[in-house]
Design an enzyme around this catalytic site. Structure first.
Site, short mmCIF file in Angstrom:
data_model
loop_
_atom_site.label_atom_id
_atom_site.label_comp_id
_atom_site.label_asym_id
_atom_site.label_seq_id
_atom_site.Cartn_x
_atom_site.Cartn_y
_atom_site.Cartn_z
CG HIS A 49 -6.72 4.68 -1.94
ND1 HIS A 49 -5.58 4.34 -1.24
CD2 HIS A 49 -6.56 4.16 -3.18
CE1 HIS A 49 -4.76 3.68 -2.03
NE2 HIS A 49 -5.34 3.55 -3.22
CG ASN A 54 -6.73 0.39 -0.79
OD1 ASN A 54 -6.85 -0.34 -1.77
ND2 ASN A 54 -5.63 1.06 -0.54
CG HIS A 57 -6.55 7.28 4.09
ND1 HIS A 57 -5.42 7.85 3.53
CD2 HIS A 57 -6.85 6.22 3.30
CE1 HIS A 57 -5.06 7.15 2.47
NE2 HIS A 57 -5.91 6.16 2.31
CG ASP A 93 -2.17 0.78 1.11
OD1 ASP A 93 -2.42 1.30 0.02
OD2 ASP A 93 -2.88 0.90 2.11
CG HIS A 94 -1.22 4.96 0.77
ND1 HIS A 94 -1.61 5.99 -0.06
CD2 HIS A 94 -2.36 4.36 1.17
CE1 HIS A 94 -2.92 6.01 -0.17
NE2 HIS A 94 -3.40 5.03 0.57
CD GLU A 153 -3.84 3.68 4.96
OE1 GLU A 153 -4.48 2.65 5.22
OE2 GLU A 153 -3.74 4.13 3.81
#
Length: 341
Positions: free
Chosen positions: A249, A271, A212, A95-96, A169
């Site tokens: 997201h 996600n 997020h 992820d990110h 996040e």
């Protein structure tokens, strides 16, 4: 089933686009959360994606070690073994990853996969995300183009982010401002730089108000129609319907109607982290409160080993998270779509 091969992963994404459904991409941080995700996908008869963030990868290596590559390699090896026992296809994703962590996370993992492919083996992960939302678009796409070439050589799909997901996040903070909404011009620039598959396959997290973290429906203004506008504009220029494979997201608290609209506009991956974290932890809290005297050795007593055995509350946690994964599959229309049927 074994972990999805590059060919199976490509087929998964193609089928999702054609069928207007998406795969839940579940963030995991341990063998328990991985097993919970696998359980949920199997119960839903849905293929799926499990992913680790930079913080999750550090945690998997051991909280005192904090090595993202070590944690990722260990996670992938464990996942490859346990996934064989489930009748669904699972893709592994990171992820990110912001610019300052590329050299310590995505690039070394791509190098490992490239070496594996050269030996005739499968890549370690099926996709990696480059999060260039904190840098100017030109720089974002320049780095993305470089990474796409590396990913293609390793038989790996690249995920990019164009626009900004608000909230926080794993230490990556996105401001809640106009950059929450990707523009048609941004989409056009993306395709001009990365192509539409001829330079390597990529999936794109375009933003349409995403944030997020935890919020109630209505607190964040999602505009999924932005995705349609971008797809239509690119499609008109290049003669292709819904040309981009999109990622959603920051979906906690989204209305089901908003999620379903995003699916119709080309989202193939969504996600899910905050909701599954809660679903995992809530049964643990219930166990601790209801078995307080057994979990703790109160007033000189010995407690109850069956209550404080980590397997006791761990099973409840995995069951709770697994149920949330099943719900996610239902929301994303992936229930019963596994390639293994």
């Amino acid at each position: 089933m074994p972990i999805a091969s590059p060919e199976v992963y490509a087929e998964m994404l193609d089928r999702a686009k054609a069928g207007a459904f998406a795969y839940p991409a579940i963030n995991v941080t341990s063998s328990q959360t991985l097993n919970a995700a696998l359980r949920g996908f199997a119960e839903a008869e849905s293929d799926g994606i499990v992913q680790v963030s930079t913080g999750g990868a550090e945690y998997l290596s051991g909280p005192t070690v904090k090595d993202m590559v070590t944690g990722s390699v260990a996670f992938a090896a464990y996942a490859a073994e346990v996934a064989k026992n489930y009748p669904v296809n699972i893709a592994l994703h990171t992820d990110h990853c912001p610019k300052n962590k590329l050299d310590g996370f995505v690039r070394p993992l791509l190098a490992i996969s490239k070496d594996r492919v050269a030996r005739g083996e499968a890549p370690l992960f099926q996709s990696h995300m480059w999060d260039g939302s904190a840098v100017p678009l030109d720089e974002n796409l320049q780095i993305a183009e470089e990474l796409l070439a590396e990913a293609a050589a390793a038989h790996v799909v690249l995920e990019i982010e164009v626009g900004v997901v608000g909230g926080e996040e794993d230490g990556i903070v996105g401001a809640i401002d106009e950059k929450l909404y990707t523009t048609v011009e941004d989409g056009m620039a993306t395709v001009a730089a990365l192509g539409l598959g001829e330079k390597g396959r990529y999936i794109a997290a375009l933003t349409f108000g995403n944030v997020h973290g935890v919020y109630k429906p209505g607190n964040v203004k999602l505009r999924p129609e932005i995705l349609k506008e971008i797809q239509d504009a690119i499609g008109a220029k290049y003669g292709k319907e819904k040309p981009l494979d999109l990622v959603f997201h920051g979906g906690s608290g989204s209305l089901l109607s908003e999620i379903r609209s995003a699916l119709d506009y080309g989202v193939v991956k969504m996600n899910i982290d905050t909701d599954t974290q809660y679903a995992f932890t809530r049964p643990v809290a219930a166990h601790m409160f209801s078995k307080y005297d057994g979990v703790l050795k109160i007033d000189g007593e010995v407690g109850d080993k069956k209550s404080y055995d980590p397997r006791a509350w761990g099973k409840a946690a995995e069951e709770g998270m697994g149920k949330r994964v099943v719900e996610a599959c239902e929301h994303l229309r992936s229930t019963g779509t596994t390639l293994s049927k």
